[in-house]
Design an enzyme around this catalytic site. Sequence first.
Site, PDB file in Angstrom:
ATOM      1  N   CYS A   7       0.880  -1.327   0.146  1.00 17.51           N
ATOM      2  CA  CYS A   7       0.247   0.417  -0.560  1.00 17.51           C
ATOM      3  C   CYS A   7       1.116   1.231  -0.009  1.00 17.51           C
ATOM      4  O   CYS A   7       1.925   1.129  -0.545  1.00 17.51           O
ATOM      5  CB  CYS A   7      -0.719  -0.357   1.070  1.00 17.51           C
ATOM      6  N   ARG A  13      -3.565  -0.823   4.999  1.00 16.57           N
ATOM      7  CA  ARG A  13      -4.071  -1.522   4.610  1.00 16.57           C
ATOM      8  C   ARG A  13      -3.269  -2.656   4.675  1.00 16.57           C
ATOM      9  O   ARG A  13      -3.460  -3.726   4.890  1.00 16.57           O
ATOM     10  CB  ARG A  13      -4.535  -1.148   3.066  1.00 16.57           C
ATOM     11  N   ASP A 115     -14.946 -12.218 -12.574  1.00 19.44           N
ATOM     12  CA  ASP A 115     -16.196 -12.038 -13.390  1.00 19.44           C
ATOM     13  C   ASP A 115     -15.848 -12.514 -14.879  1.00 19.44           C
ATOM     14  O   ASP A 115     -14.890 -12.181 -14.797  1.00 19.44           O
ATOM     15  CB  ASP A 115     -16.320 -10.747 -13.001  1.00 19.44           C
TER      16      ASP A 115
END
Length: 231
Positions: A7, A13, A115
């Site tokens: 990060c 993070r 996806d």
Amino acid sequence: MKLLFVCTGNTCRSAMAEPLMRKRLQQAGLGGRVEVRSAGVAAMSGSPASQGAINVLKAKGLDGAAHAASPLDRELVDWADLILTMGQSHKRAILERYIEALDKTCTLKEFVDDDPQNLAILDEMGALQAEAQMKQSLFLMERADEVQSIQERYQRGAQGAEQELMRLQQQLEATVEAESSRMMELMGQLPDYEIADPFGGSQQVYDACAVEIDTLLAKLIQKLSAENHSA
């Protein structure tokens, strides 16, 4: 496998992702097969994790107080088999400095995206990047003597050398104009692959960020487990 989370400052993070991933690896029985580290593209060496991150990890039985930030450097980049960033800016920063890491650097969200439509877009973008790199490499090879001459003149401060260098850069960029245009078009079709930086936010903001990261890590574990079984 050697996994590196990246990060900005390696205090929020990626500082949460590293121990959270280790815990999930242990739970999945992969602790001995995957090494995990973290770093920041603008980290100050030795900086502690932010208090919000420490609180998140403590609630999960993990010691965030022992964390010391690591600046991203060539040694870490070479060490890693896979580099997963918290955002697109971190990915860009890595590739600007270490283009050779292109094939092993992704945002975390991008890497676990399953996806089919998004995967097709990412595949096309990868092919475009490879084509652009090949074109630019060929351009520089064909003009190697010219490039060297201009660079030497520029370093000596020769008159007009800076303008020649800028002209050469424009020509280099023009060789991949079609690829760049298509890349921009494709990027507009992809979802947001950013994990928002909680730095300076409330504990609630840190908690929400940790939930998002941990959910993505669960998908990462599934992906790594599937690859391990197929190997």
